[in-house]
Design a protein around this motif. Structure first.
Motif, PDB file in Angstrom:
ATOM      1  N   ILE A 158      43.627  52.280  32.972  1.00  0.00           N
ATOM      2  CA  ILE A 158      43.235  50.836  32.748  1.00  0.00           C
ATOM      3  C   ILE A 158      43.491  50.036  33.948  1.00  0.00           C
ATOM      4  CG2 ILE A 158      43.375  48.670  31.128  1.00  0.00           C
ATOM      5  CD1 ILE A 158      43.473  51.132  28.723  1.00  0.00           C
ATOM      6  N   LEU A 159      44.766  49.673  34.143  1.00  0.00           N
ATOM      7  CA  LEU A 159      45.294  48.870  34.985  1.00  0.00           C
ATOM      8  C   LEU A 159      44.757  49.491  36.477  1.00  0.00           C
ATOM      9  CD1 LEU A 159      49.281  48.814  34.548  1.00  0.00           C
ATOM     10  CD2 LEU A 159      47.525  47.388  33.811  1.00  0.00           C
ATOM     11  N   TYR A 160      44.346  50.405  36.866  1.00  0.00           N
ATOM     12  CA  TYR A 160      43.657  50.692  38.086  1.00  0.00           C
ATOM     13  C   TYR A 160      42.219  50.238  38.078  1.00  0.00           C
ATOM     14  CZ  TYR A 160      40.618  53.401  41.149  1.00  0.00           C
ATOM     15  OH  TYR A 160      39.508  53.745  41.933  1.00  0.00           O
ATOM     16  N   VAL A 161      41.536  50.387  37.121  1.00  0.00           N
ATOM     17  CA  VAL A 161      40.312  49.793  36.757  1.00  0.00           C
ATOM     18  C   VAL A 161      40.261  48.367  36.805  1.00  0.00           C
ATOM     19  CG1 VAL A 161      37.926  49.583  35.280  1.00  0.00           C
ATOM     20  CG2 VAL A 161      39.372  51.845  35.592  1.00  0.00           C
ATOM     21  N   LEU A 162      41.324  47.691  36.169  1.00  0.00           N
ATOM     22  CA  LEU A 162      41.232  46.292  36.117  1.00  0.00           C
ATOM     23  C   LEU A 162      41.689  45.539  37.590  1.00  0.00           C
ATOM     24  CD1 LEU A 162      42.991  45.335  32.898  1.00  0.00           C
ATOM     25  CD2 LEU A 162      40.462  44.866  33.389  1.00  0.00           C
ATOM     26  N   PHE A 163      42.511  46.174  38.325  1.00  0.00           N
ATOM     27  CA  PHE A 163      43.116  45.736  39.614  1.00  0.00           C
ATOM     28  C   PHE A 163      42.153  46.097  40.814  1.00  0.00           C
ATOM     29  CE2 PHE A 163      46.619  44.346  36.763  1.00  0.00           C
ATOM     30  CZ  PHE A 163      47.151  43.567  37.434  1.00  0.00           C
ATOM     31  N   VAL A 164      41.636  47.473  40.586  1.00  0.00           N
ATOM     32  CA  VAL A 164      40.972  47.692  41.866  1.00  0.00           C
ATOM     33  C   VAL A 164      39.516  47.567  41.638  1.00  0.00           C
ATOM     34  CG1 VAL A 164      40.468  49.790  43.279  1.00  0.00           C
ATOM     35  CG2 VAL A 164      42.876  49.432  42.359  1.00  0.00           C
ATOM     36  N   GLU A 165      38.810  48.592  40.705  1.00  0.00           N
ATOM     37  CA  GLU A 165      37.563  48.319  40.330  1.00  0.00           C
ATOM     38  C   GLU A 165      36.891  47.057  39.889  1.00  0.00           C
ATOM     39  OE1 GLU A 165      35.574  50.828  41.119  1.00  0.00           O
ATOM     40  OE2 GLU A 165      37.379  52.055  41.573  1.00  0.00           O
ATOM     41  N   LEU A 166      37.548  46.300  39.050  1.00  0.00           N
ATOM     42  CA  LEU A 166      37.070  45.019  38.596  1.00  0.00           C
ATOM     43  C   LEU A 166      37.323  44.032  39.797  1.00  0.00           C
ATOM     44  CD1 LEU A 166      35.927  43.023  36.407  1.00  0.00           C
ATOM     45  CD2 LEU A 166      38.539  42.754  35.857  1.00  0.00           C
ATOM     46  N   GLY A 167      38.474  44.244  40.618  1.00  0.00           N
ATOM     47  CA  GLY A 167      38.332  43.379  41.828  1.00  0.00           C
ATOM     48  C   GLY A 167      37.503  43.314  42.699  1.00  0.00           C
ATOM     49  N   LYS A 168      37.032  44.326  42.931  1.00  0.00           N
ATOM     50  CA  LYS A 168      35.706  44.429  43.737  1.00  0.00           C
ATOM     51  C   LYS A 168      34.479  43.363  43.368  1.00  0.00           C
ATOM     52  CE  LYS A 168      36.446  49.380  44.769  1.00  0.00           C
ATOM     53  NZ  LYS A 168      35.851  50.691  44.687  1.00  0.00           N
ATOM     54  N   SER A 169      34.352  43.080  42.055  1.00  0.00           N
ATOM     55  CA  SER A 169      33.368  42.281  41.506  1.00  0.00           C
ATOM     56  C   SER A 169      33.688  40.828  41.650  1.00  0.00           C
ATOM     57  CB  SER A 169      32.897  42.531  40.428  1.00  0.00           C
ATOM     58  OG  SER A 169      33.948  42.157  39.397  1.00  0.00           O
ATOM     59  N   LEU A 170      35.140  40.458  42.111  1.00  0.00           N
ATOM     60  CA  LEU A 170      35.411  39.103  41.818  1.00  0.00           C
ATOM     61  C   LEU A 170      34.985  38.350  43.100  1.00  0.00           C
ATOM     62  CD1 LEU A 170      39.164  39.205  40.524  1.00  0.00           C
ATOM     63  CD2 LEU A 170      36.955  38.713  39.228  1.00  0.00           C
ATOM     64  N   GLU A 171      34.635  39.168  44.350  1.00  0.00           N
ATOM     65  CA  GLU A 171      34.219  38.585  45.438  1.00  0.00           C
ATOM     66  C   GLU A 171      32.953  37.598  45.220  1.00  0.00           C
ATOM     67  OE1 GLU A 171      33.281  41.668  48.146  1.00  0.00           O
ATOM     68  OE2 GLU A 171      35.494  42.453  48.312  1.00  0.00           O
ATOM     69  N   ARG A 172      32.303  37.760  44.224  1.00  0.00           N
ATOM     70  CA  ARG A 172      31.093  37.064  43.890  1.00  0.00           C
ATOM     71  C   ARG A 172      31.295  35.873  43.017  1.00  0.00           C
ATOM     72  NH1 ARG A 172      29.705  42.305  42.728  1.00  0.00           N
ATOM     73  NH2 ARG A 172      28.637  43.463  44.309  1.00  0.00           N
ATOM     74  N   ALA A 175      36.029  30.520  43.748  1.00  0.00           N
ATOM     75  CA  ALA A 175      37.520  30.589  43.730  1.00  0.00           C
ATOM     76  C   ALA A 175      38.260  30.340  42.405  1.00  0.00           C
ATOM     77  CB  ALA A 175      38.106  29.506  44.757  1.00  0.00           C
ATOM     78  N   ALA A 176      37.731  29.118  41.562  1.00  0.00           N
ATOM     79  CA  ALA A 176      38.416  28.849  40.461  1.00  0.00           C
ATOM     80  C   ALA A 176      38.433  30.018  39.577  1.00  0.00           C
ATOM     81  CB  ALA A 176      37.761  27.606  39.748  1.00  0.00           C
ATOM     82  N   VAL A 177      37.239  30.623  39.438  1.00  0.00           N
ATOM     83  CA  VAL A 177      37.358  32.030  38.466  1.00  0.00           C
ATOM     84  C   VAL A 177      38.259  32.869  39.080  1.00  0.00           C
ATOM     85  CG1 VAL A 177      35.631  33.600  37.524  1.00  0.00           C
ATOM     86  CG2 VAL A 177      34.822  31.174  37.816  1.00  0.00           C
ATOM     87  N   GLN A 178      37.980  33.301  40.200  1.00  0.00           N
ATOM     88  CA  GLN A 178      38.737  34.119  40.988  1.00  0.00           C
ATOM     89  C   GLN A 178      40.311  34.212  40.290  1.00  0.00           C
ATOM     90  OE1 GLN A 178      38.421  35.517  44.945  1.00  0.00           O
ATOM     91  NE2 GLN A 178      36.469  34.830  44.817  1.00  0.00           N
ATOM     92  N   ARG A 179      40.809  32.690  40.538  1.00  0.00           N
ATOM     93  CA  ARG A 179      42.284  32.434  40.509  1.00  0.00           C
ATOM     94  C   ARG A 179      42.426  32.758  38.722  1.00  0.00           C
ATOM     95  NH1 ARG A 179      41.904  28.168  42.275  1.00  0.00           N
ATOM     96  NH2 ARG A 179      41.724  26.745  40.584  1.00  0.00           N
ATOM     97  N   LYS A 180      41.610  32.291  37.851  1.00  0.00           N
ATOM     98  CA  LYS A 180      41.928  32.450  36.513  1.00  0.00           C
ATOM     99  C   LYS A 180      41.691  34.158  36.230  1.00  0.00           C
ATOM    100  CE  LYS A 180      42.736  28.382  34.663  1.00  0.00           C
ATOM    101  NZ  LYS A 180      43.895  28.363  34.119  1.00  0.00           N
ATOM    102  N   VAL A 181      40.869  34.788  36.733  1.00  0.00           N
ATOM    103  CA  VAL A 181      40.906  36.156  36.410  1.00  0.00           C
ATOM    104  C   VAL A 181      42.207  37.028  36.774  1.00  0.00           C
ATOM    105  CG1 VAL A 181      39.770  38.499  36.861  1.00  0.00           C
ATOM    106  CG2 VAL A 181      38.329  36.276  36.316  1.00  0.00           C
ATOM    107  N   LYS A 182      42.537  36.517  38.243  1.00  0.00           N
ATOM    108  CA  LYS A 182      44.015  37.074  38.412  1.00  0.00           C
ATOM    109  C   LYS A 182      45.030  36.584  37.549  1.00  0.00           C
ATOM    110  CE  LYS A 182      42.582  36.978  43.494  1.00  0.00           C
ATOM    111  NZ  LYS A 182      42.504  36.478  44.680  1.00  0.00           N
ATOM    112  N   GLU A 183      45.266  35.506  37.108  1.00  0.00           N
ATOM    113  CA  GLU A 183      46.035  35.089  36.077  1.00  0.00           C
ATOM    114  C   GLU A 183      45.681  35.931  34.584  1.00  0.00           C
ATOM    115  OE1 GLU A 183      45.434  30.879  35.284  1.00  0.00           O
ATOM    116  OE2 GLU A 183      46.147  30.221  37.332  1.00  0.00           O
TER     117      GLU A 183
END
Length: 257
Positions: A158-172, A175-183
């Motif tokens: 689950i951590l792999y999917v959240l931090f790696v796979e989901l991380g790929k979609s954050l490029e779109r 910046a504010a949303v990216q910061r909140k999702v990382k939090e």
């Protein structure tokens, strides 16, 4: 009072479970009331968040009742505190936590489906494998410690999917949303990290040990409040940010209010 738990231990668990009920219940009420403060396309994520805390509020009522029957002033002789209530709660709410995380980002349907078909079964498997260990059940000759170890495999996935796979979609995302999702991901990692600590403390106990029981119930409750209530409020914040980014008229109206 039941003689197997001290007055201090009883009071601490009593108050923690009471706090859990209040936090889950009133977070549910807030999220249901506030759902119209986001655009319709993001309301599903907010409603799922409210459902998570609503389910948890119900199970905290049941845990509180079970605790009173086992250790309260009018404890029932031979009654055993039912840790299964937590696992039924987690079996329902942990997959939903992951669903709301994906839903709030407004990803393309194919991306959402790809993430959810991996995250939801892994979450259910993690909870299902963890229960025999926490309840100290010897199923199929497999000791509780092995069940705990097995449950970490889907957890790491689950951590792999959240931090790696989901991380790929954050490029779109902005910046504010990216910061909140990382939090959000760090919050999930930090709170979920409490569960194995409390799990190990209980697993190492021989029979009933008050310190292990109190640590487990206190740790689980604090982690639950952060992983459900605070998590849900961050989801709501992300939904608000994305709503105002998507619709200038909506943003103007919300700022004016």
């Amino acid at each position: 009072m039941n003689s197997v738990i001290s007055e201090g231990g009883y009071s601490l668990v009593f108050n923690m479970l009471s706090m859990g009920i209040a936090a889950m219940l009133f977070t549910t009420i807030f999220l249901f009331m506030a759902k119209d403060r986001v655009l319709p396309r993001y309301r599903m994520a907010v409603m799922i968040s409210a459902t998570v805390t609503g389910i948890a509020a119900y199970h905290y009522f049941r845990m509180f009742e079970s605790f009173e029957h086992a250790y309260g002033p009018d404890a029932i002789e031979g009654y055993v505190y039912n840790v299964g209530y937590r696992y039924v709660d987690w079996f329902l709410t942990v997959p939903l936590l992951l669903v709301e995380t994906v839903a709030v980002l407004g990803l393309a349907r194919a991306m959402q489906t790809s993430l959810l078909v991996r995250l939801v079964p892994a979450a259910a498997l993690m909870i299902g494998l963890g229960y025999p260990g926490d309840a100290q059940l010897d199923i199929m000759g497999i000791p509780p410690s092995v069940w705990g170890l097995l449950s970490t495999i889907p957890f790491l996935y689950i951590l792999y999917v959240l931090f790696v796979e989901l991380g790929k979609s954050l490029e779109r995302q902005s910046a504010a949303v990216q910061r909140k999702v990382k939090e959000l991901r760090l919050l999930l990692l930090a709170t979920w990290g409490v569960y194995p600590i409390a799990f190990i403390a209980n697993m190492n106990a021989v029979g009933f040990e008050e310190s292990s029981f109190v640590l487990r119930e206190t740790g689980y409750t604090i982690a639950d409040i952060l992983a459900k209530c605070l998590f849900g409020l961050v989801i709501f914040t992300i939904a608000r940010i994305k709503s105002m980014e998507d619709d200038a008229e909506f943003a103007k109206h919300e700022v004016r209010d």
